[in-house]
Design a protein around this motif. Structure first.
Motif, PDB file in Angstrom:
ATOM      1  N   UNK A 149       0.820  -1.201   0.000  1.00 19.09           N
ATOM      2  CA  UNK A 149       0.000   0.000   0.000  1.00 19.09           C
ATOM      3  C   UNK A 149       0.859   1.259   0.000  1.00 19.09           C
ATOM      4  N   UNK A 150       1.901   1.267   0.800  1.00 22.68           N
ATOM      5  CA  UNK A 150       2.756   2.453   0.878  1.00 22.68           C
ATOM      6  C   UNK A 150       3.442   2.717  -0.454  1.00 22.68           C
ATOM      7  N   UNK A 151       3.948   1.668  -1.101  1.00 20.85           N
ATOM      8  CA  UNK A 151       4.591   1.847  -2.400  1.00 20.85           C
ATOM      9  C   UNK A 151       3.609   2.400  -3.421  1.00 20.85           C
ATOM     10  N   UNK A 156       1.578   7.034  -6.438  1.00 19.69           N
ATOM     11  CA  UNK A 156       0.442   7.893  -6.787  1.00 19.69           C
ATOM     12  C   UNK A 156       0.781   9.369  -6.600  1.00 19.69           C
ATOM     13  N   UNK A 157       1.514   9.690  -5.543  1.00 24.94           N
ATOM     14  CA  UNK A 157       1.915  11.092  -5.326  1.00 24.94           C
ATOM     15  C   UNK A 157       2.807  11.568  -6.471  1.00 24.94           C
ATOM     16  N   UNK A 158       3.771  10.749  -6.845  1.00 28.00           N
ATOM     17  CA  UNK A 158       4.672  11.117  -7.948  1.00 28.00           C
ATOM     18  C   UNK A 158       3.893  11.294  -9.248  1.00 28.00           C
ATOM     19  N   UNK A 332      -4.858  18.171  -7.267  1.00 32.48           N
ATOM     20  CA  UNK A 332      -3.753  17.225  -7.118  1.00 32.48           C
ATOM     21  C   UNK A 332      -3.126  17.301  -5.734  1.00 32.48           C
ATOM     22  N   UNK A 333      -3.086  18.514  -5.151  1.00 33.77           N
ATOM     23  CA  UNK A 333      -2.457  18.664  -3.848  1.00 33.77           C
ATOM     24  C   UNK A 333      -3.258  17.942  -2.766  1.00 33.77           C
ATOM     25  N   UNK A 339      -2.856  10.748   0.212  1.00 29.52           N
ATOM     26  CA  UNK A 339      -1.923   9.629   0.125  1.00 29.52           C
ATOM     27  C   UNK A 339      -0.823   9.722   1.178  1.00 29.52           C
ATOM     28  N   UNK A 340      -0.384  10.953   1.486  1.00 31.04           N
ATOM     29  CA  UNK A 340       0.605  11.132   2.551  1.00 31.04           C
ATOM     30  C   UNK A 340       0.021  10.696   3.902  1.00 31.04           C
ATOM     31  N   UNK A 341      -1.257  10.992   4.120  1.00 31.28           N
ATOM     32  CA  UNK A 341      -1.917  10.570   5.358  1.00 31.28           C
ATOM     33  C   UNK A 341      -1.997   9.047   5.450  1.00 31.28           C
ATOM     34  N   UNK A 342      -2.260   8.403   4.314  1.00 29.79           N
ATOM     35  CA  UNK A 342      -2.287   6.933   4.295  1.00 29.79           C
ATOM     36  C   UNK A 342      -0.933   6.389   4.725  1.00 29.79           C
TER      37      UNK A 342
END
Length: 485
Positions: A149-151, A156-158, A332-333, A339-342
């Motif tokens: 999940x983290x990967x 997804x952020x990138x 997008x932000x 995703x950062x929270x995940x």
């Protein structure tokens, strides 16, 4: 002069007593957990990677069976948690008149600190072997799932930033396997550092942060799904869910969806560890049962909202992971922040599950090799200037490093998010979440065979066994098909 002298001598014992450490009835340091730390621990364990697969699960099941399945699993989880919360203290019982017997209120009731302790105390050693194998397999598997999940979230952020800069679908924004593997290694490095948190009781701050993150990203997913549904002016999806070419394909997809929902809910495996952090007044069981109600209500609300609004927004095209499947691109932000929270939540969730394995291994090795300096000696090491010295143990260093490395390696080999979640949920759902809590409750409360309570609990167990078996077979088919295909 006599009066002041008298006051001085009477004050010293009072000061010494106040300075003495407070102990619970088992001789351990007094527990300080309360209702809100209990809820935070539960939410950290429950709202995790599974929530993001719920839109996909609802899409496979449709508008009727999808929400109904989530409500059913919420009810099953609550019943299981209540049954197990009665097993924290193995106390003498007094006869009752309804086929069961009530525990006495004696203060010498033995505490069962872990799920395994309860199984050993109430069901015997034979059940411990089965329970231990499945429990630690599940806990280990969660580490693999969280690494995946983290990967995915980092990728997804990138990709989100790249789409914003170069346009949606830009060729340069694709990510290869090498990049995903790098993200997994970065997560493994972070977990290696966090794995040296001494024990579960030292994790209250990490659970609080993780619980806050889980609510944040679930709320963002809910808001984005709601906004898209309102913006499109239509509710997508259908009663039967995603259409397939054959009935067999539909059966397998439904089974995987049920497995994903099964993974998303239960926290039985860590319930007694959470209950062991609670102070004794009010009684731990009372606080735990209140925490169960609050946590299950909160998670069910979020699960229904995220799953249903995601399906309403995307219909049969609902992605396997709501925030990383790029159903949402803008803003997008906000997608990046979610995703950062995940990622922050999973950093804590990984440790909450893995610490149980670390604790068991530490205790077993200490008992097996009491004279070994490698196992038992602790070295005071100053990691950073200005910080207290850290007690470094070589056995912990080696085992926890190998553990994190192995979960990372398996994630690299089997990078199948939905199938892995469903398989883990289906494999352990019946034995750990249903069967053992039911049997332990019957022993603890001395429920007699063929009474109304006994029949109801056995029927509950049989139905859940059928559901778990169906989901397990479907998820195995999914993993094999992905690996060979």
């Amino acid at each position: 002069m006599a009066a002041p002298s008298h006051r001085g001598t009477s004050q010293r014992p009072f000061d010494l007593a106040a300075a003495a450490p407070q102990l619970d009835d088992d001789g351990r340091a007094a527990r300080t957990g309360n209702l809100w730390t209990c809820v935070a621990h539960i939410i950290t364990g429950v709202i995790g990677a599974g929530v993001l697969a719920l839109s996909w699960s609802v899409a496979q099941l449709g508008w009727v069976a999808g929400p109904l399945s989530m409500l059913c699993f919420a009810a099953v989880t609550y019943v299981s948690a209540v049954l197990l919360s009665h097993c924290y203290r193995s106390s003498p019982v007094v006869a009752g008149g309804d086929g069961s017997e009530e525990p006495s209120s004696g203060s010498k009731a033995r505490r069962n600190y872990t799920y395994m302790d309860a199984v050993r105390e109430l069901l015997g050693r034979k059940h411990v072997y089965v329970c231990g194998t499945l429990q630690y397999l599940y806990l280990y598997g969660i580490g693999v799932a969280y690494t995946l999940t983290t990967a995915t979230c980092l990728g997804a952020i990138k990709k989100s930033n790249c789409y914003h800069a170069h346009g949606r679908g830009a060729a340069r924004c694709g990510s290869g396997e090498g990049e995903q593997h790098l993200f997994m290694l970065l997560f493994g490095a972070a977990q290696l550092v966090l794995s040296f948190i001494p024990n579960f009781h030292s994790m209250a701050w990490l659970s609080a942060v993780a619980a806050a993150m889980s609510f944040t990203y679930a709320t963002i997913g809910l808001a984005l799904g709601l906004a898209k549904t309102v913006g499109d002016g239509a509710v997508r999806g259908g009663v039967a869910g995603v259409p397939t070419n054959t009935s067999a394909q539909k059966v397998w997809l439904v089974a995987q969806a049920v497995g994903d929902i099964a993974f998303a809910y239960p926290y039985t495996i860590v319930l007694l560890e959470i209950q062991d952090t609670l102070r004794s007044s009010p009684p731990e069981g009372e606080t735990m049962r209140k925490g169960n109600v609050l946590a299950v209500l909160a998670t069910t609300f979020f699960y229904l909202c995220v799953g249903c609004f995601g399906y309403a927004a995307f219909g049969n095209a609902a992605p396997g992971n709501l925030l990383t499947g790029f159903g949402f691109y803008e803003p997008y932000w906000l997608v990046d922040f979610a995703n950062a929270c995940i990622i922050l939540h999973i950093l804590g969730g990984y440790q909450m599950y893995s610490q149980q394995i670390f604790t068991v291994v530490d205790r077993w090795l200490a008992a097996r090799f009491p004279e070994s300096a490698f196992v038992n000696r602790t070295y005071a090491v100053r990691i950073l200037p200005g910080l207290p010295r850290y007690g470094l143990n070589l056995q912990r260093l080696c085992f926890r490093t190998a553990y994190v490395a192995s979960t990372t390696g398996l994630a690299v080999v089997f990078p199948y998010f939905n199938e892995v979640l469903g398989l883990l949920g289906a494999l352990t759902f019946w034995p750990l979440v249903i069967y053992l809590p039911v049997e332990m409750y019957c022993v603890q409360r001395r429920v007699r065979p063929w009474t109304a309570t006994w029949v109801a609990l056995q029927a509950f167990s049989v139905v859940c066994f059928a559901v778990g078996t169906f989901a397990f077979v479907g998820c195995v088919e999914g993993v094999v098909k992905k690996r060979l295909g």
